[in-house]
Design a protein around this motif. Structure first.
Motif, PDB file in Angstrom:
ATOM      1  N   TYR A 139       0.836  -1.204   0.000  1.00 42.69           N
ATOM      2  CA  TYR A 139       0.000   0.000   0.000  1.00 42.69           C
ATOM      3  C   TYR A 139       0.863   1.243   0.000  1.00 42.69           C
ATOM      4  O   TYR A 139       1.690   1.433   0.894  1.00 42.69           O
ATOM      5  CB  TYR A 139      -0.928  -0.016   1.218  1.00 42.69           C
ATOM      6  N   ARG A 140       0.688   2.064  -1.016  1.00 40.50           N
ATOM      7  CA  ARG A 140       1.392   3.353  -1.062  1.00 40.50           C
ATOM      8  C   ARG A 140       0.409   4.384  -1.598  1.00 40.50           C
ATOM      9  O   ARG A 140      -0.134   4.208  -2.691  1.00 40.50           O
ATOM     10  CB  ARG A 140       2.625   3.269  -1.973  1.00 40.50           C
ATOM     11  N   ASP A 141       0.224   5.439  -0.809  1.00 45.72           N
ATOM     12  CA  ASP A 141      -0.719   6.479  -1.222  1.00 45.72           C
ATOM     13  C   ASP A 141       0.009   7.395  -2.205  1.00 45.72           C
ATOM     14  O   ASP A 141       0.393   8.515  -1.860  1.00 45.72           O
ATOM     15  CB  ASP A 141      -1.213   7.237   0.015  1.00 45.72           C
ATOM     16  N   GLU A 142       0.215   6.890  -3.416  1.00 46.84           N
ATOM     17  CA  GLU A 142       1.002   7.582  -4.438  1.00 46.84           C
ATOM     18  C   GLU A 142       0.392   8.945  -4.742  1.00 46.84           C
ATOM     19  O   GLU A 142      -0.825   9.093  -4.768  1.00 46.84           O
ATOM     20  CB  GLU A 142       1.034   6.759  -5.729  1.00 46.84           C
ATOM     21  N   ARG A 143       1.275   9.901  -5.022  1.00 40.02           N
ATOM     22  CA  ARG A 143       0.788  11.243  -5.351  1.00 40.02           C
ATOM     23  C   ARG A 143      -0.055  11.197  -6.621  1.00 40.02           C
ATOM     24  O   ARG A 143      -1.098  11.818  -6.705  1.00 40.02           O
ATOM     25  CB  ARG A 143       1.984  12.174  -5.560  1.00 40.02           C
ATOM     26  N   MET A 150      -0.038   0.045 -13.443  1.00 40.18           N
ATOM     27  CA  MET A 150       1.344   0.501 -13.470  1.00 40.18           C
ATOM     28  C   MET A 150       1.728   1.223 -12.174  1.00 40.18           C
ATOM     29  O   MET A 150       2.785   0.993 -11.631  1.00 40.18           O
ATOM     30  CB  MET A 150       1.496   1.450 -14.656  1.00 40.18           C
ATOM     31  N   ARG A 151       0.888   2.107 -11.731  1.00 36.36           N
ATOM     32  CA  ARG A 151       1.158   2.848 -10.497  1.00 36.36           C
ATOM     33  C   ARG A 151      -0.108   2.854  -9.658  1.00 36.36           C
ATOM     34  O   ARG A 151      -0.916   3.775  -9.733  1.00 36.36           O
ATOM     35  CB  ARG A 151       1.643   4.266 -10.802  1.00 36.36           C
ATOM     36  N   GLY A 152      -0.286   1.790  -8.890  1.00 37.41           N
ATOM     37  CA  GLY A 152      -1.472   1.660  -8.063  1.00 37.41           C
ATOM     38  C   GLY A 152      -1.205   2.146  -6.646  1.00 37.41           C
ATOM     39  O   GLY A 152      -0.070   2.447  -6.286  1.00 37.41           O
ATOM     40  N   ARG A 153      -2.264   2.238  -5.875  1.00 37.41           N
ATOM     41  CA  ARG A 153      -2.090   2.532  -4.447  1.00 37.41           C
ATOM     42  C   ARG A 153      -2.113   1.223  -3.651  1.00 37.41           C
ATOM     43  O   ARG A 153      -1.557   1.116  -2.580  1.00 37.41           O
ATOM     44  CB  ARG A 153      -3.174   3.498  -3.973  1.00 37.41           C
ATOM     45  N   ILE A 419      10.026   0.564 -17.922  1.00 38.09           N
ATOM     46  CA  ILE A 419       9.076   0.340 -16.826  1.00 38.09           C
ATOM     47  C   ILE A 419       9.815  -0.458 -15.760  1.00 38.09           C
ATOM     48  O   ILE A 419      10.289  -1.560 -16.041  1.00 38.09           O
ATOM     49  CB  ILE A 419       7.860  -0.474 -17.310  1.00 38.09           C
ATOM     50  N   GLU A 420       9.913   0.100 -14.555  1.00 37.80           N
ATOM     51  CA  GLU A 420      10.649  -0.609 -13.497  1.00 37.80           C
ATOM     52  C   GLU A 420       9.777  -1.743 -12.960  1.00 37.80           C
ATOM     53  O   GLU A 420       8.805  -1.491 -12.258  1.00 37.80           O
ATOM     54  CB  GLU A 420      11.000   0.365 -12.370  1.00 37.80           C
ATOM     55  N   VAL A 421      10.145  -2.982 -13.292  1.00 39.66           N
ATOM     56  CA  VAL A 421       9.362  -4.115 -12.805  1.00 39.66           C
ATOM     57  C   VAL A 421       9.994  -4.757 -11.575  1.00 39.66           C
ATOM     58  O   VAL A 421       9.353  -5.530 -10.871  1.00 39.66           O
ATOM     59  CB  VAL A 421       9.137  -5.174 -13.907  1.00 39.66           C
ATOM     60  N   GLY A 422      11.254  -4.440 -11.326  1.00 42.11           N
ATOM     61  CA  GLY A 422      11.885  -5.016 -10.142  1.00 42.11           C
ATOM     62  C   GLY A 422      13.100  -4.214  -9.759  1.00 42.11           C
ATOM     63  O   GLY A 422      13.637  -3.431 -10.553  1.00 42.11           O
ATOM     64  N   SER A 459       1.997  -7.120 -10.138  1.00 39.73           N
ATOM     65  CA  SER A 459       0.898  -6.552 -10.923  1.00 39.73           C
ATOM     66  C   SER A 459       1.435  -5.600 -11.996  1.00 39.73           C
ATOM     67  O   SER A 459       0.913  -5.543 -13.109  1.00 39.73           O
ATOM     68  CB  SER A 459      -0.114  -5.846 -10.008  1.00 39.73           C
ATOM     69  N   ARG A 460       2.520  -4.880 -11.680  1.00 36.31           N
ATOM     70  CA  ARG A 460       3.091  -3.998 -12.704  1.00 36.31           C
ATOM     71  C   ARG A 460       3.696  -4.817 -13.849  1.00 36.31           C
ATOM     72  O   ARG A 460       3.659  -4.397 -15.004  1.00 36.31           O
ATOM     73  CB  ARG A 460       4.148  -3.075 -12.090  1.00 36.31           C
ATOM     74  N   THR A 461       4.227  -5.985 -13.514  1.00 39.04           N
ATOM     75  CA  THR A 461       4.788  -6.849 -14.550  1.00 39.04           C
ATOM     76  C   THR A 461       3.708  -7.275 -15.546  1.00 39.04           C
ATOM     77  O   THR A 461       3.944  -7.347 -16.756  1.00 39.04           O
ATOM     78  CB  THR A 461       5.461  -8.087 -13.921  1.00 39.04           C
TER      79      THR A 461
HETATM   80  P1  ATP Z   1       8.654   3.595  -8.304  1.00 39.56           P
HETATM   81  O1  ATP Z   1      10.001   4.248  -8.442  1.00 39.56           O
HETATM   82  O2  ATP Z   1       8.084   3.146  -9.613  1.00 39.56           O
HETATM   83  O3  ATP Z   1       7.703   4.378  -7.474  1.00 39.56           O
HETATM   84  P2  ATP Z   1       9.817   2.123  -6.192  1.00 39.56           P
HETATM   85  O4  ATP Z   1      11.237   2.174  -6.606  1.00 39.56           O
HETATM   86  O5  ATP Z   1       9.323   3.007  -5.153  1.00 39.56           O
HETATM   87  O6  ATP Z   1       8.907   2.264  -7.503  1.00 39.56           O
HETATM   88  P3  ATP Z   1      10.245  -0.404  -4.892  1.00 39.56           P
HETATM   89  O7  ATP Z   1      10.125   0.016  -3.502  1.00 39.56           O
HETATM   90  O8  ATP Z   1      11.584  -0.671  -5.484  1.00 39.56           O
HETATM   91  O9  ATP Z   1       9.441   0.630  -5.831  1.00 39.56           O
HETATM   92  O10 ATP Z   1       9.256  -1.628  -5.103  1.00 39.56           O
HETATM   93  C1  ATP Z   1       9.574  -2.822  -5.808  1.00 39.56           C
HETATM   94  C2  ATP Z   1       8.746  -2.949  -7.063  1.00 39.56           C
HETATM   95  O11 ATP Z   1       7.349  -2.771  -6.798  1.00 39.56           O
HETATM   96  C3  ATP Z   1       9.050  -1.910  -8.107  1.00 39.56           C
HETATM   97  O12 ATP Z   1      10.173  -2.285  -8.857  1.00 39.56           O
HETATM   98  C4  ATP Z   1       7.785  -1.885  -8.926  1.00 39.56           C
HETATM   99  O13 ATP Z   1       7.824  -2.904  -9.905  1.00 39.56           O
HETATM  100  C5  ATP Z   1       6.707  -2.211  -7.930  1.00 39.56           C
HETATM  101  N1  ATP Z   1       5.955  -1.000  -7.536  1.00 39.56           N
HETATM  102  C6  ATP Z   1       6.378   0.010  -6.770  1.00 39.56           C
HETATM  103  N2  ATP Z   1       5.428   0.942  -6.614  1.00 39.56           N
HETATM  104  C7  ATP Z   1       4.354   0.500  -7.317  1.00 39.56           C
HETATM  105  C8  ATP Z   1       3.040   1.006  -7.548  1.00 39.56           C
HETATM  106  N3  ATP Z   1       2.653   2.150  -7.014  1.00 39.56           N
HETATM  107  N4  ATP Z   1       2.191   0.277  -8.320  1.00 39.56           N
HETATM  108  C9  ATP Z   1       2.579  -0.891  -8.860  1.00 39.56           C
HETATM  109  N5  ATP Z   1       3.803  -1.417  -8.676  1.00 39.56           N
HETATM  110  C10 ATP Z   1       4.685  -0.743  -7.915  1.00 39.56           C
END
Ligand code: ATP
Ligand code: MG
Length: 586
Positions: A139-143, A150-153, A419-422, A459-461
């Motif tokens: 859970y991240r309350d993304e801006r 791709m960028r969920g909460r 796209i950062e998947v990992g 899920s982003r993958t």
């Molecule tokens: P980002 O830079 O994209 O916000 P992060 O570097 O904060 O990601 P990590 O803490 O490294 O993310 O989390 C590990 C993985 O979880 C990331 O490589 C990404 O694939 C996935 N991830 C991170 N934030 C999200 C999100 N808000 N929604 C979906 N997947 C996410």
């Protein structure tokens, strides 16, 4: 599975807010539905894809010696206060209180919880290395939650944590995970690059790599070398010296001021205007920019043809100041207040007291430069770095892009979106020291565990896979993560004989271990084909009149769209072989 019963609501139109392909297609294909901003339900087909990705991840984590466990989503504030991250994490953290008024958060990550477990349960070096992982909602309350999955909460992450005896063993775990990640993404059928990354807030002393799926929708910019292994997020990227900075010479005249006011009486504003005015190139000038780093003014100097990377700047300042400042370009009012002139006339000579000066090495390598004079409509020429000004610190703050030279082998770098998947992190002892997660060595001496953490956005993958695998008709799943491997389409279910053949094939395929669906809907073939293409089943078997006349059905691969006639009796073997080949190809 029979399509009549399958909860697979396909749509002609995507929701208006969907900006990128994966968001549109996952929605239209009936794989996800939105519940709230950044929160989704995975419908049955979507959930099957998730399960398949998870299974690949699980096999590779287990293969590397990982042990799966499960930690709670809700985490007590106290443990986050111990590492200081309760305050540092900021508004991205979902916080809540129980009925007794105690504070908790919804886990954005689990370093604290896992380190707490290890400090209680691990004593001896004999238990190390220890690799623990889970697959869970984060859970991240993304801006800006956006782009669907791709960028969920709320999103699904695999997070693994390694505990080792020291740096060397820790580096071995890191390499092991790096290799496992390569296998995971290769098996998922993705084209990716591992790139050097900035450690950011999670910190740690060692290196970190991001695994980037290359696709136009990527939020990150990466550079990579086509000739060697080097790749980096541009936040971090370095480059080789382009050997154009000449010999240092003595005898450059003393620097002198000159007027840079246009015919209209206004001061020249941009660097290229001044360069034109002086008859030199931007590369002969020092670009001077004022940044606000927390509440301090910082003058940043870089060669005039280059740009500043704010993440690298923050890191240079952090090395000097011992904390990572918030860095942004200073507002014009702040520039005027500090320097008494406008941004176009800034320069490194005669910098007001209290302003910290950072110079990129490209500036210090200049033999003779022009720059602003810190006075309205005035510039300086014959400026020699080191002679006419000395910065507080020289550090690499250069924004590297495509065409710059590879720092390893000197070839021009390429730039792409990723796209950062990992991500894999070498954490060192940052968390184990704070929380007291130690082990006893052979001599009974206590040491902090050396840690690493390794995340995969499951899920982003799934979304990233769609960004790389689609056409104008819909998704084209790689075989390994397709919701089902094959769809059987009787062209007319009212034709009993045709339907019987289709039903028979469906049963046989199932018994042979092929994941098949039977499109038993009373719809026109065109509707069924459209849906099959949209959902993206890798193989389609069409059963029509021909099956009755000459015992043949049509087999079509979603990718490429080539059609082949196959004897009914051979279908199972042919399909199984096709799956084997497509799995191997990714
Ligand atoms: P980002 O830079 O994209 O916000 P992060 O570097 O904060 O990601 P990590 O803490 O490294 O993310 O989390 C590990 C993985 O979880 C990331 O490589 C990404 O694939 C996935 N991830 C991170 N934030 C999200 C999100 N808000 N929604 C979906 N997947 C996410
Ligand atoms: Mg990351």
């Amino acid at each position: 599975m029979r399509v009549c019963k399958l909860l697979n609501p396909t749509l002609r139109e995507a929701p208006a807010e969907a900006e990128i392909v994966s968001h549109k297609l996952l929605y239209r294909a009936g794989l996800i539905r939105k519940v709230a901003s950044g929160m989704y339900t995975y419908l049955p087909l979507g959930w099957r894809v998730i399960k398949k990705i998870e299974q690949i991840v699980r096999e590779e984590m287990d293969g590397a010696g990982g042990q799966e466990l499960m930690m709670p989503i809700i985490q007590p504030a106290e443990i986050w206060q111990e590492t200081g991250r309760w305050d540092v994490y900021g508004p991205e953290m979902f916080r809540l209180q129980d009925r007794h008024g105690r504070f908790f958060c919804l886990g954005p990550t689990h370093e604290e919880i896992i380190t707490d477990l290890v400090r209680s349960e691990v004593r001896s070096y004999k238990a190390l290395p220890l690799l623990l992982y889970q697959m869970q909602n984060k859970y991240r309350d993304e801006r800006r939650p956006r782009f669907g999955l791709m960028r969920g909460r709320e999103f699904i992450m695999k997070d693994l944590y390694s505990f080792d005896r020291g740096q060397e063993e820790g580096a071995a775990s890191y390499r092991l995970m790096y290799k496992a990640y390569e296998r995971v993404f290769r098996r998922c059928g993705l084209s990716f690059r591992a790139v050097e990354a900035d450690p950011g807030a999670i910190g740690g002393t060692g290196g970190t790599h991001e695994f980037m799926v290359l696709a136009d929708a990527g939020e990150a910019a990466v550079v990579f070398c086509p000739a060697c292994e080097y790749g980096a997020n541009v936040e971090r990227a370095e480059c080789g010296e382009s050997a154009d900075c000449g010999e240092r010479v003595s005898g450059v005249p003393t620097c002198e001021e000159f007027v840079t006011v246009g015919t209209d009486g206004a001061a020249l504003k941009t660097l290229s205007e001044v360069a034109d005015f002086c008859g030199c190139s931007p590369g002969d000038m020092v670009k001077s920019l004022v940044y606000q780093a927390d509440d301090k003014g910082v003058l940043v100097l870089i060669r005039g043809d280059l740009d500043v990377n704010e993440v690298k700047l923050a890191n240079v300042l952090a090395d000097k100041w011992g904390r990572v400042p918030d860095v942004s370009l200073a507002a014009p009012e702040m520039v005027t207040k500090l320097f008494g002139c406008e941004a176009g006339s800034l320069g490194p000579v005669g910098v007001p007291q209290g302003v910290f000066v950072v110079a990129d090495p490209t500036v210090m390598a200049m033999v003779e430069a022009s720059c602003g004079a810190n006075r309205f409509g005035r510039h300086l020429r014959h400026v020699v770095p080191g002679r006419d000004f000395v910065p507080d610190v020289v550090g690499d703050v250069r924004l590297v892009g495509g065409g710059d030279l590879c720092p390893r082998c000197g070839m021009p770098l390429k730039e792409a979106r990723g796209i950062e998947v990992g991500q894999v992190f070498n954490l060192g002892v940052k968390y184990s020291e704070k929380l007291g997660a130690t082990y006893l060595d052979e001599q009974g001496k206590e040491h902090p565990c050396y840690m690493g953490c390794y995340g995969i956005g499951v899920s982003r993958t799934m979304a990233a896979a769609v960004e790389q695998n689609y056409d104008e008709n819909g998704i084209v799943w790689p075989m390994a993560i397709a919701p089902y491997q094959c769809v059987v389409v009787p062209v007319n279910i009212k034709d009993e004989a045709v339907y019987r053949v289709a039903e028979g094939l469906y049963q046989e395929l199932g018994e042979a271990g092929v994941e098949a669906v039977l499109d038993d809907r009373d719809e026109r073939p065109g509707v069924k084909f459209k849906d099959a293409d949209l959902v993206g089943y890798p193989l389609r078997i069409t059963v029509g009149q021909k099956a009755l006349v000459d015992g043949q059905v049509e087999l079509m691969e979603r990718r490429g769209g080539e059609m082949e006639r196959v004897e009914v009796g051979d279908v199972v073997d042919v399909v199984r072989e096709r799956i084997r080949v497509m799995m191997a190809a990714g």
